[in-house]
Write a protein that holds these residues in place. Structure first.
Motif, mmCIF file in Angstrom:
data_model
loop_
_atom_site.group_PDB
_atom_site.id
_atom_site.type_symbol
_atom_site.label_atom_id
_atom_site.label_comp_id
_atom_site.label_asym_id
_atom_site.label_seq_id
_atom_site.Cartn_x
_atom_site.Cartn_y
_atom_site.Cartn_z
ATOM 1 N N ILE A 184 31.827 47.500 14.433
ATOM 2 C CA ILE A 184 30.774 48.487 14.662
ATOM 3 C C ILE A 184 30.353 49.108 13.337
ATOM 4 O O ILE A 184 31.185 49.680 12.624
ATOM 5 C CB ILE A 184 31.245 49.587 15.630
ATOM 6 N N ARG A 185 29.091 49.003 13.019
ATOM 7 C CA ARG A 185 28.582 49.572 11.778
ATOM 8 C C ARG A 185 28.157 51.016 12.000
ATOM 9 O O ARG A 185 27.495 51.338 12.988
ATOM 10 C CB ARG A 185 27.376 48.768 11.276
ATOM 11 N N GLY A 186 28.540 51.876 11.097
ATOM 12 C CA GLY A 186 28.090 53.261 11.122
ATOM 13 C C GLY A 186 26.959 53.444 10.131
ATOM 14 O O GLY A 186 25.940 52.767 10.204
ATOM 15 N N VAL A 187 27.159 54.347 9.183
ATOM 16 C CA VAL A 187 26.176 54.574 8.125
ATOM 17 C C VAL A 187 26.717 53.938 6.849
ATOM 18 O O VAL A 187 27.739 54.399 6.320
ATOM 19 C CB VAL A 187 25.928 56.080 7.904
ATOM 20 N N PRO A 188 26.095 52.898 6.341
ATOM 21 C CA PRO A 188 26.589 52.229 5.128
ATOM 22 C C PRO A 188 26.768 53.215 3.977
ATOM 23 O O PRO A 188 25.912 54.061 3.728
ATOM 24 C CB PRO A 188 25.485 51.216 4.816
ATOM 25 N N GLY A 189 27.901 53.113 3.314
ATOM 26 C CA GLY A 189 28.160 53.981 2.180
ATOM 27 C C GLY A 189 28.814 55.296 2.525
ATOM 28 O O GLY A 189 29.217 56.049 1.633
ATOM 29 N N VAL A 190 28.938 55.597 3.810
ATOM 30 C CA VAL A 190 29.621 56.821 4.227
ATOM 31 C C VAL A 190 31.062 56.462 4.590
ATOM 32 O O VAL A 190 31.319 55.851 5.630
ATOM 33 C CB VAL A 190 28.918 57.502 5.416
ATOM 34 N N GLY A 191 31.976 56.815 3.689
ATOM 35 C CA GLY A 191 33.385 56.550 3.920
ATOM 36 C C GLY A 191 34.077 57.726 4.567
ATOM 37 O O GLY A 191 33.440 58.738 4.891
ATOM 38 N N PRO A 192 35.386 57.634 4.757
ATOM 39 C CA PRO A 192 36.127 58.696 5.436
ATOM 40 C C PRO A 192 35.981 60.077 4.791
ATOM 41 O O PRO A 192 35.799 61.072 5.499
ATOM 42 C CB PRO A 192 37.574 58.198 5.371
ATOM 43 N N LEU B 98 27.861 64.986 14.641
ATOM 44 C CA LEU B 98 26.825 64.021 14.250
ATOM 45 C C LEU B 98 25.440 64.600 14.504
ATOM 46 O O LEU B 98 24.545 64.463 13.662
ATOM 47 C CB LEU B 98 27.003 62.714 15.019
ATOM 48 N N ASP B 99 25.249 65.246 15.640
ATOM 49 C CA ASP B 99 23.943 65.850 15.929
ATOM 50 C C ASP B 99 23.581 66.898 14.879
ATOM 51 O O ASP B 99 22.432 66.981 14.436
ATOM 52 C CB ASP B 99 23.953 66.489 17.317
ATOM 53 N N GLY B 100 24.566 67.707 14.478
ATOM 54 C CA GLY B 100 24.310 68.714 13.461
ATOM 55 C C GLY B 100 23.975 68.108 12.123
ATOM 56 O O GLY B 100 23.105 68.614 11.390
ATOM 57 N N ILE B 101 24.647 67.016 11.798
ATOM 58 C CA ILE B 101 24.381 66.323 10.529
ATOM 59 C C ILE B 101 22.972 65.747 10.521
ATOM 60 O O ILE B 101 22.220 65.895 9.546
ATOM 61 C CB ILE B 101 25.426 65.210 10.310
ATOM 62 N N LEU B 102 22.594 65.092 11.612
ATOM 63 C CA LEU B 102 21.268 64.490 11.680
ATOM 64 C C LEU B 102 20.179 65.560 11.716
ATOM 65 O O LEU B 102 19.089 65.364 11.172
ATOM 66 C CB LEU B 102 21.175 63.569 12.896
ATOM 67 N N ALA B 103 20.485 66.700 12.339
ATOM 68 C CA ALA B 103 19.519 67.797 12.347
ATOM 69 C C ALA B 103 19.296 68.321 10.930
ATOM 70 O O ALA B 103 18.196 68.765 10.586
ATOM 71 C CB ALA B 103 20.008 68.919 13.258
ATOM 72 N N ALA B 104 20.349 68.265 10.111
ATOM 73 C CA ALA B 104 20.248 68.758 8.736
ATOM 74 C C ALA B 104 19.335 67.901 7.872
ATOM 75 O O ALA B 104 18.886 68.342 6.815
ATOM 76 C CB ALA B 104 21.639 68.837 8.112
ATOM 77 N N THR B 105 19.053 66.675 8.327
ATOM 78 C CA THR B 105 18.137 65.827 7.562
ATOM 79 C C THR B 105 16.699 66.313 7.680
ATOM 80 O O THR B 105 15.828 65.868 6.924
ATOM 81 C CB THR B 105 18.198 64.361 8.046
ATOM 82 N N GLU B 106 16.458 67.211 8.620
ATOM 83 C CA GLU B 106 15.097 67.696 8.846
ATOM 84 C C GLU B 106 14.793 68.984 8.091
ATOM 85 O O GLU B 106 13.707 69.540 8.204
ATOM 86 C CB GLU B 106 14.876 67.921 10.346
ATOM 87 N N LEU C 65 21.889 68.886 1.988
ATOM 88 C CA LEU C 65 22.186 67.482 1.752
ATOM 89 C C LEU C 65 21.471 67.033 0.484
ATOM 90 O O LEU C 65 20.358 67.484 0.209
ATOM 91 C CB LEU C 65 21.699 66.616 2.921
ATOM 92 N N SER C 66 22.108 66.154 -0.249
ATOM 93 C CA SER C 66 21.403 65.573 -1.382
ATOM 94 C C SER C 66 20.278 64.696 -0.853
ATOM 95 O O SER C 66 20.321 64.225 0.287
ATOM 96 C CB SER C 66 22.363 64.731 -2.229
ATOM 97 N N MET C 67 19.278 64.492 -1.659
ATOM 98 C CA MET C 67 18.155 63.654 -1.235
ATOM 99 C C MET C 67 18.626 62.248 -0.888
ATOM 100 O O MET C 67 18.172 61.645 0.089
ATOM 101 C CB MET C 67 17.097 63.603 -2.329
ATOM 102 N N LYS C 68 19.556 61.721 -1.679
ATOM 103 C CA LYS C 68 20.071 60.379 -1.443
ATOM 104 C C LYS C 68 20.769 60.298 -0.082
ATOM 105 O O LYS C 68 20.547 59.350 0.691
ATOM 106 C CB LYS C 68 21.034 59.981 -2.559
ATOM 107 N N MET C 69 21.620 61.292 0.218
ATOM 108 C CA MET C 69 22.336 61.294 1.490
ATOM 109 C C MET C 69 21.370 61.497 2.649
ATOM 110 O O MET C 69 21.490 60.866 3.702
ATOM 111 C CB MET C 69 23.410 62.375 1.511
ATOM 112 N N ARG C 70 20.397 62.380 2.463
ATOM 113 C CA ARG C 70 19.425 62.636 3.521
ATOM 114 C C ARG C 70 18.667 61.345 3.864
ATOM 115 O O ARG C 70 18.509 61.003 5.047
ATOM 116 C CB ARG C 70 18.436 63.721 3.103
ATOM 117 N N ASP C 71 18.208 60.645 2.848
ATOM 118 C CA ASP C 71 17.461 59.408 3.078
ATOM 119 C C ASP C 71 18.321 58.371 3.793
ATOM 120 O O ASP C 71 17.856 57.665 4.695
ATOM 121 C CB ASP C 71 16.947 58.839 1.750
ATOM 122 N N LYS C 72 19.595 58.294 3.398
ATOM 123 C CA LYS C 72 20.507 57.320 4.016
ATOM 124 C C LYS C 72 20.718 57.647 5.493
ATOM 125 O O LYS C 72 20.686 56.759 6.354
ATOM 126 C CB LYS C 72 21.838 57.330 3.276
#
Length: 259
Positions: free
Chosen positions: A178-186, A199-207, A218-225
């Motif tokens: 199962i793939r999650g978010v590439p580059g996001v480790g433990p 997860l919902d809170g994290i994804l909401a933070a991208t907005e 979030l850093s721009m790089k992390m937000r875009d990912k």
């Protein structure tokens, strides 16, 4: 008891190549191993849960599900009915549901028992069950003879059992393909959950560009990912979350440990 978690590990530990003789030796060892578990846990009820024979809903939803799993050795597969008979000799019922994974059956049994105030021990080394840990549901590593408790989850993964599904949604679950978010480790997943709660809170933070304290959330790089792989993370979460509301049509009396 997570049947294949037990018997496949016992089978793999047997010397020799795949053969009926190896399967028979593993059957004896599996029976002895289960007998030891019964002695150590002293249950009032017990059930060995096998996998349903047809593909589950996860296979149909996600084509790479369990793509990394080695096929079951032919001799072991052919011998499974004899394993069931061996477990029955110990007074333990075996159970499976068509098109349903053993994990979901076990999850449903554990939660239903907890809801009526009973305690359940899940015998498995599969980390997927850690999401169920509570004051009534326990996970036991039979081979190390130890319980995998809240402290174990926090120490190894950096999150509580309640957040473990969100953790796997971000990191993915390599064991099951199962793939999650590439580059996001433990470590990154743990920090994101610590900062945003879920997860919902994290994804909401991208907005938004600001956190609760006015700083950059979030850093721009992390937000875009996270934006790019939001649907992958949501799908991963649905795949790793155990079903706990199946209709099993099981009578608890049938699971009473008879010996």
């Amino acid at each position: 008891v997570d049947a294949l978690n037990l018997v496949r590990r016992v089978y793999a530990a047997q010397p020799g190549d795949d053969s009926p003789e190896k399967a028979d030796g593993a059957k004896i060892s599996s029976k002895q191993s289960l007998q030891r578990a019964l002695r150590e846990c002293a249950p009032t009820h017990a059930v060995v849960v096998f996998e349903g024979k047809e593909p589950s809903w996860r296979h149909l939803l996600y084509r790479d599900y369990k793509i990394n799993h080695k096929p079951m050795p032919e001799a072991l597969r052919d011998a499974l009915p004899a394993y069931r008979d061996a477990f029955a000799e110990l007074g333990v019922t075996s159970f499976e549901m068509p098109k349903v994974e053993a994990d979901d059956v076990i999850g449903t049994l554990a939660v239903k028992m907890a809801e009526v105030g009973s305690h359940t021990v899940i015998l498995s080394t599969d980390k997927i069950f850690l999401q169920l840990l509570s004051d009534k549901i326990f996970v036991r590593d039979h081979f190390k003879q130890s319980y995998l408790d809240r402290a174990y989850v926090t120490q190894r993964f950096g999150v509580t059992p309640e957040k473990f599904v969100d953790f796997l949604a971000l990191t993915g679950d390599n064991t099951n393909g199962i793939r999650g978010v590439p580059g996001v480790g433990p470590k990154t997943a743990t920090k994101l959950i610590e900062d945003f709660g879920s997860l919902d809170g994290i994804l909401a933070a991208t907005e938004t560009t600001e956190g609760n304290d006015g700083s950059l959330a979030l850093s721009m790089k992390m937000r875009d990912k996270l934006v790019d792989y939001a649907e992958d993370a949501r799908q991963a979460k649905s795949l790793v979350r155990l079903q706990t509301d199946l209709v099993l049509s099981l009578n608890l009396k049938a699971l009473r440990y008879k010996l």
